[in-house]
Design an enzyme around this catalytic site. Sequence first.
Site, PDB file in Angstrom:
ATOM      1  N   ASP A 201       0.852  -1.193   0.000  1.00 42.10           N
ATOM      2  CA  ASP A 201       0.000   0.000   0.000  1.00 42.10           C
ATOM      3  C   ASP A 201       0.886   1.241   0.000  1.00 42.10           C
ATOM      4  O   ASP A 201       0.710   2.145   0.812  1.00 42.10           O
ATOM      5  CB  ASP A 201      -0.913  -0.018   1.229  1.00 42.10           C
ATOM      6  CG  ASP A 201      -2.071   0.975   1.117  1.00 42.10           C
ATOM      7  OD1 ASP A 201      -2.464   1.302  -0.013  1.00 42.10           O
ATOM      8  OD2 ASP A 201      -2.575   1.419   2.166  1.00 42.10           O
ATOM      9  N   ASP A 217       3.358   1.647   7.894  1.00 36.84           N
ATOM     10  CA  ASP A 217       2.122   0.892   7.659  1.00 36.84           C
ATOM     11  C   ASP A 217       2.280  -0.242   6.646  1.00 36.84           C
ATOM     12  O   ASP A 217       1.939  -0.102   5.472  1.00 36.84           O
ATOM     13  CB  ASP A 217       0.995   1.823   7.221  1.00 36.84           C
ATOM     14  CG  ASP A 217      -0.363   1.128   7.297  1.00 36.84           C
ATOM     15  OD1 ASP A 217      -0.415  -0.007   7.798  1.00 36.84           O
ATOM     16  OD2 ASP A 217      -1.355   1.731   6.855  1.00 36.84           O
TER      17      ASP A 217
END
Length: 328
Positions: A201, A217
Amino acid sequence: MTDNVFTFQTLHPDIIMDALFEQGIRVDSGLTPLNSYENRVYQFQDEDRKRYVVKFYRPQRWTNEQILEEHEFALELAADEIPLAAPLILNGTSLPVYQGYRFAVFPSLGGRQYETDNLDQMEWVGRYLGRIHQTGCRSRFQHRPTIGIDEYLIEPRALLETSSLIPAALKGAFLKATDALIAAVNARWDNSADTLRLHGDCHPGNILWRDGPLFVDLDDARNGPAVQDLWMLLNGDKAEQRMQLETIIEAYEEFTPFNVSELALIEPLRAMRMVYYLAWLIRRWEDPAFPRNFPWLTEEDYWRRQTATFHEQVRVLNEPPLQLTPMY
């Protein structure tokens, strides 16, 4: 597991404090919520004035084995001197559990926003992505998924068909556009593409800047083609995207070869993300944070725009894919 746990309704501040205290961390400040819809993430200081981030994982999304694979990858990258947030080992584990909630603690990484129009910063990011993929190539995730048609298109399509959030008068046209988009992606998807462990991502919001990039993340880390970690960094018209892509790839290839045939996957991956995102919103609608932050999801105009966006993406998929300048 109750719905209240799944939607974090029982995750109160005292539970967070107690969970950290059980791991030997005494919070000496307030808990500052950070921007995260999928999990619950808070920044805090301990009694030694050190800053940390604690992430409580949404129950039922990942198995313990999948989360631990994410952590192992992050720790492997940190050992290879990649600047990213890696979980701390607390009492022998990176994934403590308290009252049914799994969580991880990370050092807080301060930094400013990554500048999407700054080619110098883009070059740095490309170089580090090459290093991330150099590490990612060493093995594959055994428990985390591989990017594919079923997870990103077929399963979301089934959910969209049964959802009551899509206005009934518009659902037929929307599903027809969805089916056309899925067919266009199927015609262009390459199941034989090489895969590796990815960030998964890697969009600008997951990159901070402090004398260089800081990656955060890895919650969506999975196996997939290398281009998945590159395409979300591109913006602007085709000429601008080509210049950005050449900047990224030139820096990337200082550490890892890049297969330019994967450029044909950029628009299929974009289409897959579009469909998956809508299904994700619907899956999470029972969490009060979602109606509060995405109130437009039930509006007719929103679904008309999504239908038009899917038609436009089919048109883009029918165009020649983005390519590098000849003789690059």
